[in-house]
Design an enzyme around this catalytic site. Sequence first.
Site, PDB file in Angstrom:
ATOM      1  N   CYS A  81       0.851  -1.190   0.000  1.00 53.93           N
ATOM      2  CA  CYS A  81       0.000   0.000   0.000  1.00 53.93           C
ATOM      3  C   CYS A  81       0.888   1.242   0.000  1.00 53.93           C
ATOM      4  O   CYS A  81       1.817   1.350   0.807  1.00 53.93           O
ATOM      5  CB  CYS A  81      -0.902  -0.021   1.232  1.00 53.93           C
ATOM      6  SG  CYS A  81      -1.927   1.458   1.413  1.00 53.93           S
ATOM      7  N   CYS A  84       0.431   3.054   3.648  1.00 56.48           N
ATOM      8  CA  CYS A  84       0.884   2.497   4.933  1.00 56.48           C
ATOM      9  C   CYS A  84       1.857   1.327   4.797  1.00 56.48           C
ATOM     10  O   CYS A  84       2.291   0.773   5.790  1.00 56.48           O
ATOM     11  CB  CYS A  84      -0.319   2.074   5.765  1.00 56.48           C
ATOM     12  SG  CYS A  84      -1.201   0.643   5.096  1.00 56.48           S
ATOM     13  N   CYS A 129      -7.254  -1.356   1.398  1.00 56.19           N
ATOM     14  CA  CYS A 129      -6.152  -1.816   2.223  1.00 56.19           C
ATOM     15  C   CYS A 129      -6.730  -2.235   3.575  1.00 56.19           C
ATOM     16  O   CYS A 129      -7.534  -1.510   4.170  1.00 56.19           O
ATOM     17  CB  CYS A 129      -5.121  -0.696   2.406  1.00 56.19           C
ATOM     18  SG  CYS A 129      -3.824  -1.111   3.588  1.00 56.19           S
ATOM     19  N   CYS A 132      -5.133   0.531   6.449  1.00 55.27           N
ATOM     20  CA  CYS A 132      -5.482   1.961   6.483  1.00 55.27           C
ATOM     21  C   CYS A 132      -6.811   2.272   5.803  1.00 55.27           C
ATOM     22  O   CYS A 132      -7.301   3.400   5.896  1.00 55.27           O
ATOM     23  CB  CYS A 132      -4.367   2.806   5.859  1.00 55.27           C
ATOM     24  SG  CYS A 132      -4.217   2.654   4.068  1.00 55.27           S
ATOM     25  N   CYS A 153      -8.323  -5.810  -9.807  1.00 52.20           N
ATOM     26  CA  CYS A 153      -7.942  -4.719 -10.703  1.00 52.20           C
ATOM     27  C   CYS A 153      -7.525  -3.542  -9.820  1.00 52.20           C
ATOM     28  O   CYS A 153      -8.377  -2.884  -9.213  1.00 52.20           O
ATOM     29  CB  CYS A 153      -9.126  -4.369 -11.588  1.00 52.20           C
ATOM     30  SG  CYS A 153      -8.771  -3.128 -12.838  1.00 52.20           S
TER      31      CYS A 153
END
Length: 166
Positions: A81, A84, A129, A132, A153
């Site tokens: 991510c 984070c 995510c 976060c 995707c």
Amino acid sequence: MKNLIFAFLAVVAVSCNSSAQKSDTETNSKEVASKYEVSKTDAEWKEILTPAEYHILIEAGTERPFSSELNNVKEPGTFVCAACETKLYKTEHKFMSGTGWPSFDRAIEGGIEMGSDSKLGYTRDEIHCGTCGGHLGHLFNDGPRETTGKRHCINGDAMKFIPDTK
């Protein structure tokens, strides 16, 4: 009759300021702050994310297809991510879908969380995510049949790539 019309217009005008009219960013920030391990204010996210990352992760935007450098990554490593650094996907589960966005047939366990998105007038499975709450992309059922049949995707601007070291 005029009083009835006036009363109706007054009710409509007041209802236009309801909490349902909050921007996606306002709603997303409050939901994220209360639900996820990593939470920040919009101002804090704007300080640490690029404008493109902020648009995707916080405002649930979408990058232009075929614009991400991550489309062509084939070397072994981990996609994390951009907000984070939670581990999301491994290169070994990446495939060329031809859609213009990095695509994976599965995520790293615990890295993502599913939600729903109805912005286009129909409901889609939305991927966030797991740490976060940042918007990553969407899940479709047109992935490789020989594996999971799923296509994650994912917006390239929502991730960073960390190559494996030997």
